[in-house]
Each structure stands twice: as structure tokens, then as C-alpha cells.
Design a protein around this motif. Structure first.
Motif, PDB file in Angstrom:
ATOM      1  N   PRO A  14     -29.200  36.705   0.292  1.00  0.00           N
ATOM      2  CA  PRO A  14     -28.855  36.159  -1.027  1.00  0.00           C
ATOM      3  C   PRO A  14     -29.563  34.851  -1.374  1.00  0.00           C
ATOM      4  O   PRO A  14     -29.558  34.438  -2.528  1.00  0.00           O
ATOM      5  CB  PRO A  14     -27.351  35.927  -0.908  1.00  0.00           C
ATOM      6  N   ASP A  15     -30.190  34.159  -0.399  1.00  0.00           N
ATOM      7  CA  ASP A  15     -30.736  32.839  -0.718  1.00  0.00           C
ATOM      8  C   ASP A  15     -32.199  32.875  -1.137  1.00  0.00           C
ATOM      9  O   ASP A  15     -32.701  31.944  -1.751  1.00  0.00           O
ATOM     10  CB  ASP A  15     -30.561  31.881   0.465  1.00  0.00           C
ATOM     11  N   TYR A  16     -32.918  33.953  -0.786  1.00  0.00           N
ATOM     12  CA  TYR A  16     -34.323  34.117  -1.170  1.00  0.00           C
ATOM     13  C   TYR A  16     -35.189  32.933  -0.728  1.00  0.00           C
ATOM     14  O   TYR A  16     -36.152  32.578  -1.392  1.00  0.00           O
ATOM     15  CB  TYR A  16     -34.469  34.345  -2.678  1.00  0.00           C
ATOM     16  N   GLU A  17     -34.881  32.341   0.399  1.00  0.00           N
ATOM     17  CA  GLU A  17     -35.711  31.269   0.920  1.00  0.00           C
ATOM     18  C   GLU A  17     -37.018  31.854   1.436  1.00  0.00           C
ATOM     19  O   GLU A  17     -37.023  32.707   2.318  1.00  0.00           O
ATOM     20  CB  GLU A  17     -34.980  30.517   2.043  1.00  0.00           C
ATOM     21  N   ASP A  18     -38.128  31.398   0.886  1.00  0.00           N
ATOM     22  CA  ASP A  18     -39.417  32.018   1.180  1.00  0.00           C
ATOM     23  C   ASP A  18     -39.877  31.760   2.605  1.00  0.00           C
ATOM     24  O   ASP A  18     -39.664  30.687   3.183  1.00  0.00           O
ATOM     25  CB  ASP A  18     -40.489  31.490   0.223  1.00  0.00           C
ATOM     26  N   GLN A  19     -40.534  32.768   3.137  1.00  0.00           N
ATOM     27  CA  GLN A  19     -41.314  32.632   4.353  1.00  0.00           C
ATOM     28  C   GLN A  19     -42.520  33.547   4.198  1.00  0.00           C
ATOM     29  O   GLN A  19     -42.435  34.604   3.584  1.00  0.00           O
ATOM     30  CB  GLN A  19     -40.513  33.008   5.602  1.00  0.00           C
ATOM     31  N   VAL A  20     -43.672  33.121   4.696  1.00  0.00           N
ATOM     32  CA  VAL A  20     -44.876  33.933   4.600  1.00  0.00           C
ATOM     33  C   VAL A  20     -44.811  35.051   5.632  1.00  0.00           C
ATOM     34  O   VAL A  20     -44.554  34.809   6.817  1.00  0.00           O
ATOM     35  CB  VAL A  20     -46.141  33.082   4.813  1.00  0.00           C
ATOM     36  N   ARG A  21     -45.032  36.274   5.176  1.00  0.00           N
ATOM     37  CA  ARG A  21     -45.134  37.424   6.061  1.00  0.00           C
ATOM     38  C   ARG A  21     -46.476  38.106   5.830  1.00  0.00           C
ATOM     39  O   ARG A  21     -47.106  37.947   4.783  1.00  0.00           O
ATOM     40  CB  ARG A  21     -43.984  38.398   5.837  1.00  0.00           C
ATOM     41  N   HIS A  22     -46.907  38.892   6.812  1.00  0.00           N
ATOM     42  CA  HIS A  22     -48.230  39.517   6.692  1.00  0.00           C
ATOM     43  C   HIS A  22     -48.254  40.817   7.472  1.00  0.00           C
ATOM     44  O   HIS A  22     -47.463  41.039   8.403  1.00  0.00           O
ATOM     45  CB  HIS A  22     -49.320  38.573   7.216  1.00  0.00           C
ATOM     46  N   THR A  23     -49.177  41.687   7.081  1.00  0.00           N
ATOM     47  CA  THR A  23     -49.374  42.946   7.784  1.00  0.00           C
ATOM     48  C   THR A  23     -50.811  43.403   7.592  1.00  0.00           C
ATOM     49  O   THR A  23     -51.608  42.723   6.926  1.00  0.00           O
ATOM     50  CB  THR A  23     -48.363  44.011   7.323  1.00  0.00           C
ATOM     51  N   ARG A  24     -51.135  44.571   8.147  1.00  0.00           N
ATOM     52  CA  ARG A  24     -52.502  45.079   8.119  1.00  0.00           C
ATOM     53  C   ARG A  24     -52.477  46.530   7.641  1.00  0.00           C
ATOM     54  O   ARG A  24     -51.547  47.288   7.942  1.00  0.00           O
ATOM     55  CB  ARG A  24     -53.107  44.980   9.523  1.00  0.00           C
ATOM     56  N   ILE A  25     -53.533  46.929   6.920  1.00  0.00           N
ATOM     57  CA  ILE A  25     -53.682  48.300   6.445  1.00  0.00           C
ATOM     58  C   ILE A  25     -55.011  48.829   6.968  1.00  0.00           C
ATOM     59  O   ILE A  25     -56.077  48.299   6.628  1.00  0.00           O
ATOM     60  CB  ILE A  25     -53.639  48.378   4.909  1.00  0.00           C
ATOM     61  N   ALA A  26     -54.976  49.833   7.815  1.00  0.00           N
ATOM     62  CA  ALA A  26     -56.195  50.397   8.392  1.00  0.00           C
ATOM     63  C   ALA A  26     -57.035  51.061   7.308  1.00  0.00           C
ATOM     64  O   ALA A  26     -56.533  51.465   6.255  1.00  0.00           O
ATOM     65  CB  ALA A  26     -55.837  51.395   9.487  1.00  0.00           C
ATOM     66  N   ALA A  27     -58.327  51.182   7.574  1.00  0.00           N
ATOM     67  CA  ALA A  27     -59.226  51.829   6.621  1.00  0.00           C
ATOM     68  C   ALA A  27     -58.748  53.253   6.339  1.00  0.00           C
ATOM     69  O   ALA A  27     -58.537  54.042   7.259  1.00  0.00           O
ATOM     70  CB  ALA A  27     -60.645  51.851   7.180  1.00  0.00           C
ATOM     71  N   GLY A  28     -58.528  53.561   5.080  1.00  0.00           N
ATOM     72  CA  GLY A  28     -58.089  54.889   4.687  1.00  0.00           C
ATOM     73  C   GLY A  28     -56.612  55.152   4.851  1.00  0.00           C
ATOM     74  O   GLY A  28     -56.122  56.208   4.421  1.00  0.00           O
ATOM     75  N   ALA A  29     -55.866  54.240   5.459  1.00  0.00           N
ATOM     76  CA  ALA A  29     -54.433  54.455   5.706  1.00  0.00           C
ATOM     77  C   ALA A  29     -53.640  54.277   4.420  1.00  0.00           C
ATOM     78  O   ALA A  29     -54.043  53.540   3.510  1.00  0.00           O
ATOM     79  CB  ALA A  29     -53.925  53.503   6.774  1.00  0.00           C
TER      80      ALA A  29
END
Length: 372
Positions: A201-216
Motif C-alpha cells: 500500500p505504500d508504493y515506496e520505490d525501489q529500482v528493480r531490473h531483469t533481462r530479456i534474451a534475444a528472441g524471448a
């Protein structure tokens, strides 16, 4: 120096990319009313104009926040527009060019995303662009009916503007708010995406990240890791170097420092370093990767929404960062909201662009820096 001295005041939102011979700078300037247009120009490396400023958008709305990427002889530009039409008024147009400024797409086109095979009609904004081995990709944030906040997506697009495959969710999470995406791609088509992620409920930001393989068509890993384990963070910037290093920079909101980390392996225990002066907010970082390191530009807050720009080079040996000497290209106060553009030219030479001046009469300035 002034990048567009013969253009009107009110220039903001500069972004830049080097095409191997000249620097493309894409920015906003007023359209004669209360709205903005997207303009582009090319600079020689002595600061003279190679291609004079020209209007990129062909539709006439409030067009702001451009992003640019270059691959070979192609230039890709996306931005957000407010059509001022009421419902679903925020949209993402895009357009492609040859590096000499010749249009590939004669008019801009609005990105129409899909989800589960159905069109998503809601608001779409906050573009990031990355060049792929063929075509390009746009990341943005979109309103989806079954989510409480915006959700980050990635869409591959062909040079001619046609969509290439389905729209991808970065990490769909219904009770989350995902905004301000950053996107970068390797030469083999692997993409990394990062964003500001808040959870109800607080929506306190944090940076998140991920990866997308070629063609995935699915990101991995999921759920996405929290960047460098910092639980209060925002303002992601991504860049991938020729050797495959994937650097992520963002602000740690708990201490006001810029954090720089390697995310080539999203689940790895990569080194992370802090950048920026103590006891002051360091905001709006932009990172650029080179062969074995790179540089970060950001603003150190001075007063309210204004800050002093700083640029710091770094080396990276694959496991550890070594920071160089901080450069302060100008002592002027600049509006942090409009960000700082940074692109690598050659060796330890970079180009930087930013907005400067008294509101609302800002002008885009630029400088070539040889960092120690």
C-alpha cells in the motif's frame, strides 16, 4: 556552447547518441503555443552543426521526453505525447531515420501495445529506446485494466515502424506501480530493463531490473531482483559496453548517493560503488559504458529543483570498480527535472548536454569532455 543558438528559448529534455562520426542530439523546444515539439540535430566533434535542427514529430500535440538510440546507419527516436483528448491521452510516438537525417519512416507512428493477444488502449508514457541487431525496442509504462498502477513493457519494432512480435511485460505485478524504465541492449539482442518499482500500500520505490534474451517473450529472472539490494531507490539508467558489461546507475534515496553496479548477470553478486558528495542529494544519473569502464553524469542538488552537474569516469575489471576524478563541466545551476545527456565519443572523450538558464527560457548547452 549553445547547441541550437538560432532556435527559440525553452529548450529542454536533451538526449544524445554518437553515430561514429557525429553526435545526434534530440530535444524539446516550444511549438509557438504552450506545447512542445521534438527536434533533432547533428553535431561535428568541434561543436559545429553537421545537420541543422529539424522537427522530428509530424503529429501536433504536446510532445516531450524524447529518447534516441543508434545502430549502424539507423537512428531510432521515441517520445511521449499528450493528445489532450481526455481519456487515454498519453501515448508513445516513434520515428526512424538514416544517420544523415533522411527519414526512414516519413511520419511518426503511435505505439499500440497488446497483452494476452488483446490491444491495450490505456495511457502509455515514459519511453526508453535501445537499438537491436535488426530494428529496435521501446520500453515504457502503460495502464493495464487488471493492475493498480502502471506496468513496464518492452516492444520490439522493425526499422520501418512495424511491430516485431508481441508486447512483453517486464514483470507484471497487479498491486505494483512501475514507472521510469531504462533499457539497453547487447549487440546480440539481449536486453536489460530497469525501472522504479513500488508495491501497495505504500508504493515506496525501489529500482528493480531483469533481462530479456534475444528472441524471448518472457523476462528472466522473475521476480526481478532489487538493484544492489537497495530498498529505497529511484532513477535508473542503463548502458551496455562493447565487452558486454551491463552497468546500472540509480539514486539510493536513503543516503542520497548514486549507486553504480554491474548487472550483466542479474542474479550475480556484482560489485557496487557509491558516487556523489556526502550530506547532499545526488540525482538523475546517466551512465555510459565503454570498453572497460565508462562514466556517470548526474546532478548534485543545490537548491530546490536545481543542481550542479558532475561527471565521473570509472574503470571496471569485470569484478571491481575503480573511480576516477570528478569533473564539474560548468558551475551553473541547471534544472534537474530535464536530466543530463551523456554519450561516449572515443577513448576518454565524452559529450554532455543539459538545459540551463532562467525558467522558462532554458537553452540546451553542450560540451566535449576529456576525462582523466
Amino acid at each position: 556552447f549553445d547547441l541550437a543558438p538560432n532556435q527559440p528559448d525553452g529548450q529542454i529534455h536533451a538526449t544524445a547518441a554518437f553515430d561514429g562520426e557525429s553526435v545526434w542530439v534530440v530535444y524539446n523546444q516550444p511549438d509557438g503555443s504552450s506545447n512542445f515539439d521534438v527536434y533533432g540535430l547533428r553535431l561535428n566533434c568541434d561543436g559545429t552543426q553537421r545537420t541543422a535542427p529539424f522537427q522530428i514529430n509530424t503529429t501536433d500535440h504536446n510532445d516531450i521526453d524524447p529518447a534516441v538510440a543508434i545502430r549502424g546507419d539507423r537512428v531510432y527516436v521515441a517520445w511521449q505525447t499528450d493528445t489532450q483528448s481526455g481519456a487515454n491521452n498519453m501515448q508513445l510516438p516513434y520515428r526512424t531515420f538514416q544517420v544523415d537525417g533522411t527519414p526512414v519512416m516519413t511520419t511518426d507512428q503511435f505505439l499500440r501495445t497488446q497483452r494476452n493477444g488483446q490491444p491495450v488502449p490505456g495511457n502509455t508514457w515514459m519511453p526508453a529506446v535501445a537499438a537491436l541487431p535488426t530494428g529496435f525496442a521501446i520500453a515504457g509504462a502503460r495502464a493495464v485494466d487488471d493492475a493498480s498502477g502502471f506496468q513496464v513493457f518492452v516492444q520490439r519494432i522493425n526499422d520501418d515502424g512495424t511491430l516485431n512480435g508481441a508486447t512483453l511485460d517486464a514483470s507484471f505485478l497487479a498491486p505494483s506501480s512501475q514507472t521510469a524504465p531504462a533499457l539497453a541492449a547487447k549487440t546480440d539482442g539481449v536486453m536489460h530493463v530497469a525501472w522504479d518499482h513500488g508495491v501497495a500500500p505504500d508504493y515506496e520505490d525501489q529500482v528493480r531490473h531483469t533481462r530479456i534474451a534475444a528472441g524471448a517473450d518472457v523476462a528472466n529472472p522473475l521476480p526481478p531482483p532489487v538493484a544492489a539490494g537497495r530498498t529505497q531507490s529511484a532513477g535508473a539508467s542503463l548502458s551496455i559496453g562493447p565487452s558486454g558489461d551491463a552497468f546500472l546507475a540509480f539514486t539510493d534515496a536513503s543516503n542520497g548517493k548514486i549507486v553504480l553496479t554491474d548487472i550483466a548477470d542479474p542474479m550475480g553478486n556484482a560489485d557496487a560503488v557509491e558516487i556523489g558528495g556526502p550530506n547532499v542529494a545526488n540525482l538523475a544519473p546517466t551512465v555510459v559504458a565503454t570498453q572497460s569502464g565508462g562514466a556517470v553524469a548526474w546532478f548534485q542538488q543545490l537548491s530546490g529543483a536545481f543542481g550542479e552537474m558532475r561527471v565521473q569516469p570509472f574503470d571496471y575489471d569485470g569484478s571491481q570498480f575503480t573511480l576516477g576524478t570528478v569533473d564539474i563541466p560548468t558551475g551553473a545551476m541547471s534544472p534537474m527535472l530535464y536530466g543530463v545527456a551523456l554519450t561516449h565519443i572515443t577513448q576518454n572523450v565524452y559529450f554532455v548536454a543539459w538545459a540551463e538558464g532562467d525558467s522558462p527560457d532554458f537553452r540546451i548547452k553542450g560540451i566535449f569532455l576529456e576525462l582523466p
